[in-house]
Design a protein around this motif. Structure first.
Motif, short mmCIF file in Angstrom:
data_model
loop_
_atom_site.label_atom_id
_atom_site.label_comp_id
_atom_site.label_asym_id
_atom_site.label_seq_id
_atom_site.Cartn_x
_atom_site.Cartn_y
_atom_site.Cartn_z
N LEU A 112 62.21 32.20 -15.73
CA LEU A 112 62.62 31.67 -14.43
C LEU A 112 62.98 30.20 -14.48
N GLY A 113 62.48 29.51 -15.44
CA GLY A 113 62.74 28.08 -15.61
C GLY A 113 62.23 27.67 -16.96
N THR A 114 62.11 26.36 -17.16
CA THR A 114 61.63 25.90 -18.46
C THR A 114 60.14 26.15 -18.65
N ARG A 115 59.42 26.47 -17.57
CA ARG A 115 57.97 26.60 -17.67
C ARG A 115 57.42 27.91 -17.14
N THR A 116 58.22 28.78 -16.60
CA THR A 116 57.72 29.99 -15.96
C THR A 116 58.53 31.20 -16.39
N PHE A 117 57.84 32.29 -16.68
CA PHE A 117 58.51 33.55 -17.00
C PHE A 117 57.60 34.70 -16.60
N TYR A 118 58.20 35.89 -16.48
CA TYR A 118 57.41 37.08 -16.17
C TYR A 118 57.84 38.24 -17.03
N ASN A 119 56.95 39.23 -17.14
CA ASN A 119 57.22 40.45 -17.89
C ASN A 119 56.97 41.65 -17.00
N VAL A 120 57.82 42.65 -17.11
CA VAL A 120 57.63 43.94 -16.45
C VAL A 120 57.62 45.00 -17.54
N ASN A 121 56.57 45.82 -17.55
CA ASN A 121 56.44 46.88 -18.55
C ASN A 121 56.25 48.23 -17.88
N LEU A 122 57.04 49.19 -18.28
CA LEU A 122 56.88 50.59 -17.88
C LEU A 122 56.69 51.41 -19.14
N SER A 123 55.70 52.26 -19.14
CA SER A 123 55.44 53.04 -20.36
C SER A 123 54.94 54.43 -20.01
N ALA A 124 55.21 55.33 -20.94
CA ALA A 124 54.73 56.71 -20.84
C ALA A 124 54.10 57.07 -22.18
#
Length: 662
Positions: A434-446
């Motif tokens: 999202l910027g130089t200091r923030t990020f996110y992860n989304v995980n979907l698994s089966a």
């Protein structure tokens, strides 16, 4: 020994359904507020690099210097104090380039980034440029200790794994301090049970919730980094009591490449009087074919990359039996005079492996760079295993059933059951900076795992033999006939959705928060083949196989759909001489199963109630205090718990009572 070549529901009601919902909502609101206040999270598959750029002549800070990870789109600029920070870095070795107009460019090679940890480059000194194009190249030196690690942790990279004389990832784990292996290869960390270890792949827990083992095996060639965490864990980790094995898999890379490995061999020993048949060398008793290919997909401008690896392994093992008897043979040793014993031995005397292994694995991964700040990846790990395991699940160690002891089939090897296991893990993930200091992860698994154990697939197969043929010998003798009467079939399906957010809120505080929902479906079938009886209740002769009635303790079937919800918030505080990891974790478990209300009549379905929902708040605290370049003091506190494995939690979930046994 060398090889050539290389019973009851244990969940009680904690609260009512209504109060649980209210409690859950309150807990999630609290965690959400904490997350919003602190701007959130640190992904378990990424690391970061920090440093400071200074003028070599004046010693002052250099703001505006460009810091770039060569070959990637990751980088940063130094601030007014000359400090820089790069987050969301996949673990591996990098070349870091630091440049600024009017100064010599400096390149630092061999910078190792590890998941969940900070790589500190320290002071980067730039000198004024005398001639255009001047560049200084240095090699990064790895610290003897990892100062920002608040728990006992070992990190092994792909280069180290390739250099080790090992074949399985479990062999790599076993080499780490505090890890030992049991008789059958199960891993124990710090003396804990093997089921107290949680296995994670690319940030997703892939432990089989039924048995505690890893649901699908990951080959060494797929591993970019392997972490073994013992002791206390950060708030991001749940379901673990003694250790966490975190695996980060490889991406495709920038160049097309690959390898194919093929070998064969056998076992040798000087103790031929103990290990039968090992004096007969077969160069193909152990055969292994493995391949691995990776690189960018053509015509995608290196935005789409692939990685694939596969393995086919056949291993006869080093424990052999001798086919002196076949399952239909009848013997009687009841007479005191051995000359009166009746022995029918119609086997051919051939050597038969008692613990053979056939394994096929396949791992494929695609990663796509949508933009400079957004990456998506999908992977599939599949395996198929056939073996004869002495730990065959589903066998009751009762006086009537000795079939769980595979060693007793040494002279009647065709009567032992075979275990079949196949499964897959499908992962889909997105990583957004999202910027130089923030990020996110989304995980979907089966995750799917199926296991079966039987001698013949069809329980009515006429080749099945009476269990009495195995009971005609003493308790310490080999079986002279009969077949294992137990058959077990079970499957576990898990659907998982997870979100986590990481932000370097300040130069000191790195905040992480996350939410995970896990939905399971467990199907189980186990029964014991018994003699068929006529209408008068008399056993039919010759032996005909039949199944016990559904209400029998020897015929168990169930299906359950438990649900898990977890959330956490965590702050990593990095001071000059002190590292603090402080966090809070919330776990909730709904078994979706009934329990008896009257212990005197447990089998009555009208006397049941819902087991209720369990929820738990777990604080976590870890401190690391570096005292020298070679030493660091650790202190940690935490509340840890683990739900029972499903094989115990749902054992005899029909609440059948066998009369006459204590």
């Amino acid at each position: 020994m060398n090889r050539i070549c290389r019973n009851s529901m244990s969940v009680g009601p904690a609260t009512s359904a209504g109060s649980w919902r209210e409690t859950s909502v309150r807990m999630l609101v609290v965690l959400a507020v904490l997350a919003m206040q602190s701007t959130a999270a640190f992904a378990g598959t990424k690391g970061k690099i920090t440093g400071r750029v200074i003028d070599g002549e004046t010693g002052t800070s250099l703001p505006g210097a460009n810091v770039l990870l060569v070959g990637t789109m990751l980088g940063a600029s130094s601030n007014l104090d000359g400090e820089f920070l790069i987050v969301n870095i996949p673990p591996r070795k990098y070349t870091v380039q630091i440049s600024m107009v009017g100064f010599q460019t400096q390149t630092v090679e061999g910078v190792s980034v590890k998941a969940d940890l900070t790589t500190k480059l320290g002071d980067i000194v730039l000198y004024p440029q005398v001639f255009q194009g001047e560049e200084i190249v240095i090699t990064a030196q790895q610290d003897l200790i990892t100062k920002d690690m608040t728990a006992t942790q070992a990190v092994v990279g792909a280069d180290q794994i390739n250099a080790l004389p090992v074949e399985e990832f479990g062999d790599v784990v076993q080499l780490q301090a505090g890890v030992s292996a049991g008789r059958d290869g199960e891993l124990h960390i710090r003396g804990g049970r093997s089921e107290e270890v949680v296995y994670m792949v690319d940030g997703v827990a892939v432990s089989d919730v039924y048995s505690g083992d890893i649901a699908v095996e990951v080959e060494n060639s797929s591993i970019q980094e392997l972490q073994v965490i013992s002791g206390t864990f950060n708030a991001e980790y749940g379901r673990a009591m003694s250790g966490v094995v975190n695996i980060v898999t490889r991406d495709g890379g920038d160049r097309i490449g690959g390898s194919v490995t093929l070998y064969g061999g056998d076992y040798l020993t000087r103790a031929n009087d103990v290990f039968f048949h090992l004096d007969d060398v077969n160069p193909l008793a152990v055969s292994n074919l493995q391949f691995s290919f990776h690189g960018p997909v053509p015509f995608t401008n290196r935005r789409l990359k692939f990685f694939t690896t596969g393995r086919v392994l056949t291993d006869d093992g080093y424990i052999f039996g001798e086919r002196e008897f076949v399952p239909s043979d009848f013997s009687s040793f009841s007479a005191d005079d051995s000359t009166q014993w009746a022995i029918q031995a119609t086997g051919d005397g051939e050597a038969v492996p008692l613990r053979p292994l056939k394994k096929t694995t396949l791992h494929g991964k695609l990663s796509y760079r949508v933009s400079a700040n957004l990456n998506v990846a999908g992977s599939l790990i599949w395996n198929d295993v056939e073996t004869q395991d002495w730990r065959a699940e589903g066998k009751e160690a009762t006086p009537e059933n000795q079939a769980h002891n595979f060693h007793r089939f040494r002279l009647n090897p065709d009567g032992a059951s075979t275990q079949f296991q196949n499964g897959y893990t499908a992962l889909l993930s997105a990583n957004h900076l999202l910027g130089t200091r923030t990020f996110y992860n989304v995980n979907l698994s089966a995750i799917y795992n199926q296991a079966e154990s039987y001698v013949y697939d069809d329980p009515f197969d006429p080749r099945n033999q009476d269990q009495d043929l195995m009971q005609n010998v003493s308790d310490n003798a080999f079986f002279t006939g009969g077949t294992d009467p137990w058959q077990t079939r079970r499957s576990t399906r898990s659907l998982i959705a997870a979100f986590d957010l990481t932000s370097q809120a300040t130069d000191v505080h790195q905040i992480r928060t996350g939410l995970e929902v896990r939905s399971h479906e467990l199907e189980f079938e186990e029964f014991k083949i018994i003699p068929a009886r006529n209408e008068s209740g008399i056993e039919i002769t010759p032996f005909q196989p039949a199944l016990p009635p559904p209400e029998s303790p020897f015929n168990n079937r169930y299906r359950h759909r438990p649900l898990e919800v977890a959330a956490f918030v965590q702050d990593k505080i990095e001071l000059d001489n002190l590292i603090v990891n402080i966090g809070l974790r919330f776990d909730s478990f709904n078994p979706n199963a009934p329990v008896p209300t009257d212990p005197r009549d447990p089998a009555n379905p009208d006397k049941r109630k819902d087991a209720g929902v369990k929820s738990q708040l777990s604080p976590r605290l870890g401190l690391a205090f570096p005292i020298t370049e070679k030493g660091v003091l650790h202190f940690s506190y935490g509340y840890f718990f683990q739900m029972p494995l499903f094989q115990y939690l749902y054992a005899n979930s029909e609440f059948e009572v066998e009369i006459g046994r204590l």
